[in-house]
Scaffold this motif. Sequence first.
Motif, PDB file in Angstrom:
ATOM      1  N   VAL A  35      -0.934   4.288  -9.311  1.00 39.18           N
ATOM      2  CA  VAL A  35       0.177   4.886  -8.582  1.00 39.18           C
ATOM      3  C   VAL A  35      -0.426   5.842  -7.566  1.00 39.18           C
ATOM      4  O   VAL A  35      -1.234   6.701  -7.921  1.00 39.18           O
ATOM      5  CB  VAL A  35       1.135   5.652  -9.524  1.00 39.18           C
ATOM      6  N   GLN A  36      -0.026   5.655  -6.311  1.00 38.64           N
ATOM      7  CA  GLN A  36      -0.576   6.520  -5.278  1.00 38.64           C
ATOM      8  C   GLN A  36       0.484   6.857  -4.238  1.00 38.64           C
ATOM      9  O   GLN A  36       1.403   6.076  -3.987  1.00 38.64           O
ATOM     10  CB  GLN A  36      -1.788   5.865  -4.619  1.00 38.64           C
ATOM     11  N   SER A  37       0.323   8.029  -3.673  1.00 41.81           N
ATOM     12  CA  SER A  37       1.153   8.439  -2.556  1.00 41.81           C
ATOM     13  C   SER A  37       0.686   7.655  -1.334  1.00 41.81           C
ATOM     14  O   SER A  37      -0.521   7.499  -1.119  1.00 41.81           O
ATOM     15  CB  SER A  37       0.972   9.947  -2.333  1.00 41.81           C
ATOM     16  N   VAL A  38       1.637   7.126  -0.576  1.00 34.75           N
ATOM     17  CA  VAL A  38       1.290   6.325   0.605  1.00 34.75           C
ATOM     18  C   VAL A  38       2.152   6.744   1.788  1.00 34.75           C
ATOM     19  O   VAL A  38       3.247   7.288   1.620  1.00 34.75           O
ATOM     20  CB  VAL A  38       1.479   4.809   0.347  1.00 34.75           C
ATOM     21  N   SER A  39       1.644   6.465   2.978  1.00 35.34           N
ATOM     22  CA  SER A  39       2.446   6.682   4.178  1.00 35.34           C
ATOM     23  C   SER A  39       3.492   5.577   4.275  1.00 35.34           C
ATOM     24  O   SER A  39       3.395   4.552   3.603  1.00 35.34           O
ATOM     25  CB  SER A  39       1.546   6.637   5.416  1.00 35.34           C
ATOM     26  N   GLY A  40       4.485   5.781   5.111  1.00 37.33           N
ATOM     27  CA  GLY A  40       5.508   4.759   5.295  1.00 37.33           C
ATOM     28  C   GLY A  40       4.938   3.454   5.802  1.00 37.33           C
ATOM     29  O   GLY A  40       5.300   2.370   5.331  1.00 37.33           O
ATOM     30  N   ALA A  83       6.374   8.746   0.033  1.00 37.29           N
ATOM     31  CA  ALA A  83       6.471   7.422  -0.590  1.00 37.29           C
ATOM     32  C   ALA A  83       5.374   7.281  -1.640  1.00 37.29           C
ATOM     33  O   ALA A  83       4.299   7.875  -1.523  1.00 37.29           O
ATOM     34  CB  ALA A  83       6.336   6.324   0.457  1.00 37.29           C
ATOM     35  N   ALA A  84       5.675   6.501  -2.663  1.00 41.20           N
ATOM     36  CA  ALA A  84       4.697   6.197  -3.705  1.00 41.20           C
ATOM     37  C   ALA A  84       4.741   4.697  -3.975  1.00 41.20           C
ATOM     38  O   ALA A  84       5.794   4.067  -3.887  1.00 41.20           O
ATOM     39  CB  ALA A  84       5.000   6.966  -4.977  1.00 41.20           C
ATOM     40  N   LEU A  85       3.598   4.153  -4.290  1.00 38.67           N
ATOM     41  CA  LEU A  85       3.459   2.728  -4.555  1.00 38.67           C
ATOM     42  C   LEU A  85       2.692   2.571  -5.863  1.00 38.67           C
ATOM     43  O   LEU A  85       1.655   3.204  -6.060  1.00 38.67           O
ATOM     44  CB  LEU A  85       2.686   2.080  -3.406  1.00 38.67           C
ATOM     45  N   ALA A  86       3.215   1.753  -6.763  1.00 41.21           N
ATOM     46  CA  ALA A  86       2.537   1.451  -8.028  1.00 41.21           C
ATOM     47  C   ALA A  86       2.111  -0.006  -7.977  1.00 41.21           C
ATOM     48  O   ALA A  86       2.924  -0.893  -7.722  1.00 41.21           O
ATOM     49  CB  ALA A  86       3.467   1.697  -9.206  1.00 41.21           C
ATOM     50  N   ARG A  87       0.815  -0.240  -8.212  1.00 48.30           N
ATOM     51  CA  ARG A  87       0.289  -1.599  -8.134  1.00 48.30           C
ATOM     52  C   ARG A  87      -0.587  -1.907  -9.332  1.00 48.30           C
ATOM     53  O   ARG A  87      -1.281  -1.049  -9.846  1.00 48.30           O
ATOM     54  CB  ARG A  87      -0.573  -1.773  -6.876  1.00 48.30           C
ATOM     55  N   ASP A  88      -0.544  -3.174  -9.725  1.00 48.47           N
ATOM     56  CA  ASP A  88      -1.483  -3.740 -10.679  1.00 48.47           C
ATOM     57  C   ASP A  88      -2.339  -4.672  -9.847  1.00 48.47           C
ATOM     58  O   ASP A  88      -1.906  -5.775  -9.515  1.00 48.47           O
ATOM     59  CB  ASP A  88      -0.739  -4.476 -11.783  1.00 48.47           C
ATOM     60  N   GLY A  89      -3.510  -4.207  -9.439  1.00 55.42           N
ATOM     61  CA  GLY A  89      -4.298  -4.962  -8.460  1.00 55.42           C
ATOM     62  C   GLY A  89      -3.556  -4.944  -7.137  1.00 55.42           C
ATOM     63  O   GLY A  89      -3.194  -3.887  -6.634  1.00 55.42           O
ATOM     64  N   ASP A  90      -3.278  -6.115  -6.589  1.00 54.11           N
ATOM     65  CA  ASP A  90      -2.520  -6.207  -5.342  1.00 54.11           C
ATOM     66  C   ASP A  90      -1.035  -6.450  -5.569  1.00 54.11           C
ATOM     67  O   ASP A  90      -0.271  -6.581  -4.615  1.00 54.11           O
ATOM     68  CB  ASP A  90      -3.074  -7.342  -4.460  1.00 54.11           C
ATOM     69  N   TRP A  95       7.927   1.168  -6.719  1.00 56.38           N
ATOM     70  CA  TRP A  95       7.757   1.992  -5.527  1.00 56.38           C
ATOM     71  C   TRP A  95       8.888   3.016  -5.485  1.00 56.38           C
ATOM     72  O   TRP A  95       9.887   2.888  -6.177  1.00 56.38           O
ATOM     73  CB  TRP A  95       7.753   1.154  -4.253  1.00 56.38           C
ATOM     74  N   ALA A  96       8.708   4.043  -4.681  1.00 55.76           N
ATOM     75  CA  ALA A  96       9.729   5.076  -4.547  1.00 55.76           C
ATOM     76  C   ALA A  96       9.608   5.714  -3.173  1.00 55.76           C
ATOM     77  O   ALA A  96       8.513   5.768  -2.601  1.00 55.76           O
ATOM     78  CB  ALA A  96       9.558   6.146  -5.620  1.00 55.76           C
ATOM     79  N   THR A  97      10.725   6.166  -2.648  1.00 55.69           N
ATOM     80  CA  THR A  97      10.734   6.934  -1.410  1.00 55.69           C
ATOM     81  C   THR A  97      11.662   8.124  -1.558  1.00 55.69           C
ATOM     82  O   THR A  97      12.622   8.087  -2.332  1.00 55.69           O
ATOM     83  CB  THR A  97      11.212   6.101  -0.197  1.00 55.69           C
TER      84      THR A  97
END
Length: 84
Positions: free
Chosen positions: A5-10, A58-65, A70-72
Amino acid sequence: MVVLVQSVSGSRLLAYADGVRAVYADVLGVLPWSERPERADASLRRLGDDVDRPGLTAALARDGDVVVSWATAWTTPSPFPTGR
């Protein structure tokens, strides 16, 4: 499963648009919401506008790719908007 889980730009969030749309459809396409697939498409279009809003987080949760969540959120402007 190892979820990152990481914070990401739009713009980074939109780089995963297919996965974001898939999560929306998978989660809200079943009971009790039962939203139709075109609602997932509309949500993705709206997200394309939202990523340019001031104060976006924004946050994105990924398992690999693979996007698994996700959340905004964004800062509410003052005065509080009445259009939504």
